[in-house]
Design an enzyme around this catalytic site. Structure first.
Site, PDB file in Angstrom:
ATOM      1  N   GLY A  47      19.569  15.205 -34.378  1.00  0.00           N
ATOM      2  CA  GLY A  47      18.449  14.435 -34.158  1.00  0.00           C
ATOM      3  C   GLY A  47      18.085  15.327 -35.101  1.00  0.00           C
ATOM      4  O   GLY A  47      19.071  16.112 -36.980  1.00  0.00           O
ATOM      5  N   GLU A  48      16.392  15.670 -35.238  1.00  0.00           N
ATOM      6  CA  GLU A  48      14.939  16.853 -36.202  1.00  0.00           C
ATOM      7  C   GLU A  48      15.761  15.772 -37.581  1.00  0.00           C
ATOM      8  O   GLU A  48      14.911  16.079 -38.443  1.00  0.00           O
ATOM      9  CB  GLU A  48      16.180  17.337 -36.940  1.00  0.00           C
ATOM     10  CG  GLU A  48      16.016  19.005 -35.529  1.00  0.00           C
ATOM     11  CD  GLU A  48      16.924  19.963 -36.057  1.00  0.00           C
ATOM     12  OE1 GLU A  48      17.803  20.290 -37.203  1.00  0.00           O
ATOM     13  OE2 GLU A  48      17.575  21.181 -35.465  1.00  0.00           O
TER      14      GLU A  48
END
Lengths: 353, 353
Positions: A317-318
């Site tokens: 993610g991120e």
């Protein structure tokens, strides 16, 4: 007229007539016809969606939306909920994976508090767009009110608008939120119709027992809230997250401005389902950065008709998969813009002796 | 002692004991365990092969070896043979795909005349390592003498040594040579044992009729020369190319210096078969940049046990797939070097509350 309504009505189809001239340009470059494969398709899509003959992807941002989830208290994650807050500080200090990858790609990182639990974080670089103090637990009732759902999408629109004002050629939509693969699985089940078992994975790395419990949480959330895919804001309100709504807003506002938006992994993909549910045309401005190992992500990509650029077994993610793919996208666009043509370079064309 | 013998004996196995400490470092970084997927494997391989705790891939070069092929006169390519020469000039003028991608990645392009037909090209930036005036036609006899085969590998070693002297952290081995998918198919058939039909593709884009003719050329080259995979220099001499030998030399010299080398597509892959045939340990220092659409390339990757970083349906050569992958590799290494650890960032670890 609300900012959501304004944005929705500003999303127009790209001009399909441009495809032919863009392809002619690509075919005139000094390489065997079609030999750059998907790079040619990626460059052509950017040219068609932006309407620019020589589009630039020089000004890039990763918008990382962070929020907490009531369902995390059910033990659906391998990490404790305070990690959301700790990671936001890590983003602001430049020590997280997304910071490293954004520096590598020459992109800025925009960290947004969309609803992190606890005292509001304060930092000069933090964009505070808090919709609430984390969502409510979706196995017991709705995550948020419908008004909060609208507000979360509009907060994403506002963040994108602010970034566009600074100059923005392409954007990645990333997430942080302990527990957020669970709402993403529920959203994926709601839109794709797939059974919870098929779209629920290990997230940050739960074991077999916790995975079974997570699947049961997804089922309970579906039973409690009965999300209706014909009502995407209703899905977001009942089983979503503040960062998911925020990312959906980023995607809609990018589409309205004809700015290519790179979807990241599973949670960003769930936001893309909401955005495309609200405005199917928004898909025309999306790229799928990569294919996550989360099993639900493939179902999302198939549903959206997006083919990932990278497949590196990432699940962080991120915006990490998205920004890595944006580097490839930028390379593809530079090839289209900068390569010499057969005529310019005096190179013989196919079959012409 | 010849430079080839010296290089061969300098190739040593990487220290397997380093893997554990490198993995411990990766596991200490602020991300769910293993969530960077293949990026972690790539970074770990670079750390193990270079022996550096925090390896840098800042100084990068793409070595593009160009040469002509007698077999091109048989009409096995969609493009006329003079394109090799024209493309070398295009490389030197910065207008080819590899120039654009190298600029994007921050790499220098080293253009080598390994045996382009016609008057020797002259250009201040051209590295002249001409082994001959193109190879002889492999359907009628050997491509070159055994002495020329050794000389072509040693010329690649010399080019790599020269680049290493300027500072070199990683290198890509690329090719240019009209007709060179045909010798690559013959080399692939010789090493993998696959039938010519399975390892012969459309190259720059021949039609069905020309493809059938190309398969027959591959068969005739195999029958005429009977290349023996136990004698890699013999394979190179009988059915290879000057640029293929040069790239094999680059790969061997890189391995001897523990410099990661990124193999490009089908022709670069054929060179990797020669290099790994001579010194199996050379594989330990190779990355497969991408998977080409040329059908023989998958057979090469399987034979070498290399998994490609990218799969973008490219089939251009020049080192294009390799340099694009090297950007991903550099990102992976930066993640390992620059991310904060759980301790540094004050982030709670898995299961610890």
């Amino acid at each position: 007229v609300s900012s959501l309504e304004k944005t929705v009505s500003a999303i127009l189809p790209p001009d399909p007539g441009r495809e032919k001239s863009v392809r002619a340009r690509l075919d005139s470059l000094t390489k065997p016809l079609g030999s750059l494969g998907r790079l040619e398709d990626l460059a052509a899509r950017v040219a068609v969606m932006t309407g620019a003959d020589k589009p630039s992807l020089a000004r890039k941002a990763v918008i990382v939306m962070a929020a907490d989830h009531g369902v995390a208290a059910e033990g659906v994650s391998a990490y404790p909920p305070e990690v959301t807050r700790q990671m936001v500080l890590n983003f602001l200090n430049g020590g997280a994976a997304i910071n490293v990858l954004a520096r590598h790609a020459g992109a800025r990182v925009v960290v947004v508090d969309a609803g992190v639990s606890g005292e509001p974080l304060e930092h000069p670089a933090l964009v505070s767009r808090r919709i609430g103090n984390g969502t409510s637990c979706i196995t017991r009732g709705p995550a948020m009110t419908r008004a909060e759902a609208v507000k979360s999408v509009e907060s994403g629109i506002a963040v994108l608008e602010e970034e566009a004002g600074k100059g923005l050629d392409a954007v990645c939509a990333g997430d942080m939120g302990i527990g957020n693969t669970t709402p993403s699985s529920v959203i994926t089940a709601a839109f794709t119709g797939k059974p919870p078992e098929d779209v629920t994975g290990r997230g940050t790395g739960v074991d077999d027992e916790a995975l079974a419990w997570k699947v049961s949480a997804v089922k309970r959330a579906l039973e409690t809230n009965r999300p209706d895919p014909a009502d995407p804001l209703g899905v977001l309100a009942s089983v979503g997250g503040f960062e998911i709504g925020g990312m959906a807003g980023v995607m809609l506002a990018a589409a309205a401005r004809r700015i290519p938006v790179v979807v990241d992994g599973f949670i960003s993909g769930a936001a893309a389902l909401i955005a495309a549910g609200l405005v199917p045309l928004a898909k025309e401005y999306m790229f799928a950065g990569h294919c996550s190992t989360e099993p639900g992500h493939r179902a999302i990509l198939a549903h959206l008709g997006l083919r990932p650029v990278l497949d590196l077994e990432m699940r962080l993610g991120e915006g990490t998969g998205a920004i890595l793919a944006l580097g490839v996208l930028e390379a593809a666009v530079k090839l289209m813009n900068e390569m010499a043509t057969f005529g310019e370079a005096g190179v013989s064309e196919k079959g012409k002796k």
